[in-house]
Design a protein around this motif. Structure first.
Motif, PDB file in Angstrom:
ATOM      1  N   ALA A   1      34.681   5.000  39.705  1.00  0.00           N
ATOM      2  CA  ALA A   1      35.267   3.801  39.096  1.00  0.00           C
ATOM      3  C   ALA A   1      34.245   2.667  39.062  1.00  0.00           C
ATOM      4  CB  ALA A   1      36.516   3.375  39.860  1.00  0.00           C
TER       5      ALA A   1
ATOM      6  N   ARG B   1      32.763   0.956  35.661  1.00  0.00           N
ATOM      7  CA  ARG B   1      32.850  -0.490  35.428  1.00  0.00           C
ATOM      8  C   ARG B   1      31.462  -1.058  35.146  1.00  0.00           C
ATOM      9  NH1 ARG B   1      36.558  -0.173  39.683  1.00  0.00           N
ATOM     10  NH2 ARG B   1      34.966  -0.797  41.183  1.00  0.00           N
TER      11      ARG B   1
ATOM     12  N   ALA C   1      30.346  -2.761  31.627  1.00  0.00           N
ATOM     13  CA  ALA C   1      29.812  -4.126  31.639  1.00  0.00           C
ATOM     14  C   ALA C   1      28.426  -4.174  30.998  1.00  0.00           C
ATOM     15  CB  ALA C   1      29.757  -4.656  33.064  1.00  0.00           C
TER      16      ALA C   1
END
Length: 193
Positions: A180, A184, A188
């Motif tokens: 995870a 992320r 980003a």
């Protein structure tokens, strides 16, 4: 209108990330539906019916793990197939750096999958062993009410296998958190600035 090579790569990477995330979420949802938290309970261990029910759930989980392994491999092959032509659109001097980054990301994904499925396999093997021990006790005496296992040795082995299940679950949890965080960070990285 055709996108510039960098934009096309970013768009494809985002799409592949979403597809990979959907694959992981579907796998997690199907595991949840199996109600794995009910597999190793006193109620299940104390009757032949419970043993049979849990062994069936374990077999379904094993089939799900194998199916997921194949789906992830297909996803990786498809991702590679889609990335190659987009990579070819970049100037030659940029291709190696981009390719090296993509290769590292795909290798990390493969390593994550291997470790995660290995941990799940450990959990399955340990749970199956516990139920074989309980099954042995039920076969010796179907009405046995005093113990879940045939003897002290079987009880101690069941405890060791329970610890093995806990360790495998902890590894899976840690890997999910790492995945995870990586996802992320990648998302980003590809967001417009």
């Amino acid at each position: 209108m055709e996108l510039p090579p960098r934009q096309a790569l970013i768009q494809l990477m985002l799409q592949l990330q979403r597809n990979g995330l959907a694959l992981s979420q579907a796998y997690a949802a199907r595991q949840t539906a199996l109600e794995l938290e009910k597999v190793v309970t006193v109620e299940r261990l104390s009757s032949m019916e419970g043993v049979t029910t849990s062994l069936a759930v374990i077999a379904a989980l094993e089939a799900l793990v194998e199916e997921h392994r194949k789906l992830v491999q297909q996803w990786l092959v498809e991702a590679t197939r889609q990335l190659v032509p987009v990579l070819e659109e970049h100037p030659e001097d940029q291709r190696k750096a981009i390719s090296d980054g993509l290769t590292a990301a795909l290798q990390a994904q493969l390593q994550h999958q291997h470790l995660s499925l290995q941990a799940r396999g450990e959990w399955i093997d340990a749970a199956r062993t516990i139920f074989r021990l309980a099954q042995r006790a039920r076969e010796r005496d179907p009405r046995v009410a005093r113990s879940l296992f045939a003897d002290e040795d079987d009880f101690e082995e069941a405890e060791r296998q329970g610890e093995r299940m806990d360790a495998a679950s902890a590894v899976e949890h840690r890997l999910r958190e790492q995945l995870a965080a990586r996802m992320r960070a990648r998302l980003a990285q590809f967001q417009p600035r």
